[in-house]
Design an enzyme around this catalytic site. Structure first.
Site, mmCIF file in Angstrom:
data_model
loop_
_atom_site.group_PDB
_atom_site.id
_atom_site.type_symbol
_atom_site.label_atom_id
_atom_site.label_comp_id
_atom_site.label_asym_id
_atom_site.label_seq_id
_atom_site.Cartn_x
_atom_site.Cartn_y
_atom_site.Cartn_z
ATOM 1 N N GLN A 11 0.762 -1.177 -0.221
ATOM 2 C CA GLN A 11 0.103 -0.081 0.074
ATOM 3 C C GLN A 11 1.019 1.254 -0.098
ATOM 4 O OE1 GLN A 11 -3.389 -1.009 2.382
ATOM 5 N NE2 GLN A 11 -4.213 1.149 2.447
ATOM 6 N N SER A 91 4.499 -5.902 2.916
ATOM 7 C CA SER A 91 3.060 -5.743 3.618
ATOM 8 C C SER A 91 2.279 -6.693 2.541
ATOM 9 C CB SER A 91 2.853 -4.372 3.963
ATOM 10 O OG SER A 91 1.735 -4.039 4.557
ATOM 11 N N LEU A 92 1.266 -5.715 2.106
ATOM 12 C CA LEU A 92 0.094 -6.235 0.992
ATOM 13 C C LEU A 92 0.699 -7.028 -0.119
ATOM 14 C CD1 LEU A 92 -2.831 -6.169 -0.252
ATOM 15 C CD2 LEU A 92 -2.037 -4.213 -1.509
ATOM 16 N N ARG A 116 -9.550 -8.333 3.986
ATOM 17 C CA ARG A 116 -8.407 -7.669 4.645
ATOM 18 C C ARG A 116 -8.440 -6.089 4.921
ATOM 19 N NH1 ARG A 116 -2.957 -6.167 3.905
ATOM 20 N NH2 ARG A 116 -1.522 -6.914 5.330
ATOM 21 N N HIS A 201 0.070 -3.156 10.982
ATOM 22 C CA HIS A 201 1.340 -4.025 11.524
ATOM 23 C C HIS A 201 1.466 -3.506 13.017
ATOM 24 C CE1 HIS A 201 1.645 -5.603 7.432
ATOM 25 N NE2 HIS A 201 1.846 -4.247 7.197
ATOM 26 N N GLN A 250 1.023 -11.308 10.408
ATOM 27 C CA GLN A 250 1.624 -9.869 9.542
ATOM 28 C C GLN A 250 0.904 -8.716 10.001
ATOM 29 O OE1 GLN A 250 0.390 -8.435 6.086
ATOM 30 N NE2 GLN A 250 2.410 -9.157 4.923
#
Length: 310
Positions: A11, A91-92, A116, A201, A250
């Protein structure tokens, strides 16, 4: 043949118009966008190519980025046959990596990251959540300050370890804002509270963990074709059982991006970033001497294939 790794951005890499060159020049892209629109009931041509407010909303941002990254990777695989040593994402981007690893179908992955995004938004709704970019401080100093501030009741955590001297924090926006001067006094060159209402996170997303697990169970496949490097551990995994645990955790653990690149740079000759922009390519220049190529449109695709053939 060169040893390569596929990497995928997260992102923050989104822009209006991303993926349009692929859409206009590739049947693969047209078909993938059409199927994505049918599956999610989201008009992806409008979301990706026309001015709109949704692209900045987490539940839309995540599938949009994953779709463009998956298109870039699919077109590359169609043109150039090579199996990467491993895949990883920021991340994503770890979900885009899972698509590439054969661990999940891209349509299931789109549904998954849409959920999510909704769960992350719900977890932070009304909490005053936010994130902060820090430049110029050692990790240990940032971690120590965060720990001290949590003991005094503030909610701040290290969220993204991007490269040496660049860390992103997550927590309550008011708490982050109150610490700008503290970090600058400690030597930070910049401490900028970002325009975000989700704190990725960190523990503020704890409620999203259990919400996400059933969908991971439903959509992930048992076996992976390629190892995926975990954001949580900076180590490889390749089973559904591991993936469910690591992808759940995560949400509330920091992204160890620089650790992942450093740990496996000696296994490859080149990294290839798939998706919009060159965010990871920029980070990699500061982390490793291993070159990073990128596939973000048809021109960069051609240049990457040319470089691999040299």
């Amino acid at each position: 043949m060169k040893k390569i790794a596929f990497i995928f951005p997260g992102q923050g890499s989104q822009t209006i118009g991303m993926g349009k060159d692929f859409f206009e020049n590739s049947k693969i892209a047209k078909e993938m966008i059409s199927k994505a629109t049918q599956r999610l009931g989201i008009d992806f041509e409008e979301l990706l190519f026309e001015e709109n407010d949704n692209l900045g909303k987490t539940e839309f941002t995540q599938p949009a980025i994953l779709l463009v990254s998956s298109i870039a990777n699919a077109i590359f695989k169609d043109k150039y046959k090579i199996k990467p040593q491993f895949v990883l994402g920021h991340s994503l981007g770890e979900f885009s990596a899972l698509v590439s690893a054969g661990a999940i179908d891209y349509l299931d992955a789109l549904e998954l990251v849409h959920k999510r995004g909704l769960f992350m938004t719900e977890a932070c709704a009304g909490a005053g959540a936010g994130m902060m970019a820090l430049v110029g401080l050692e990790d240990s100093i940032v971690e120590k300050i965060c720990e001290e501030q949590r003991k005094s009741g503030k909610k701040v955590w290290a969220a993204n370890y991007n490269m040496d001297g660049q860390l992103v924090l997550a927590g309550l926006k008011a708490d982050l804002e109150s610490l700008v001067d503290t970090f600058k006094e400690a030597g930070a060159k910049r401490a900028i509270v970002l325009d975000m209402s989700v704190a990725s996170h960190c523990e503020l997303l704890r409620s999203a963990v259990e919400n996400l697990k059933p969908y991971l169970e439903e959509y992930l496949k048992e076996e992976f074709v390629i190892d995926v490097i975990s954001n949580v551990t900076a180590k490889p995994y390749n089973t559904k059982e591991e993936a469910i645990e690591l992808l759940s955790e995560q949400l509330v653990n920091p992204v160890k991006y620089k650790h992942s690149i450093s740990a496996f740079e000696d296994k490859v000759d080149v990294f290839i970033e798939f998706g919009n922009g060159i965010v990871l390519k920029g980070l990699n220049r500061k982390i490793t001497k291993v070159p990073t190529l990128n596939v973000s449109d048809m021109d960069s695709l051609a240049k990457t294939i040319e470089a691999l053939n040299e």
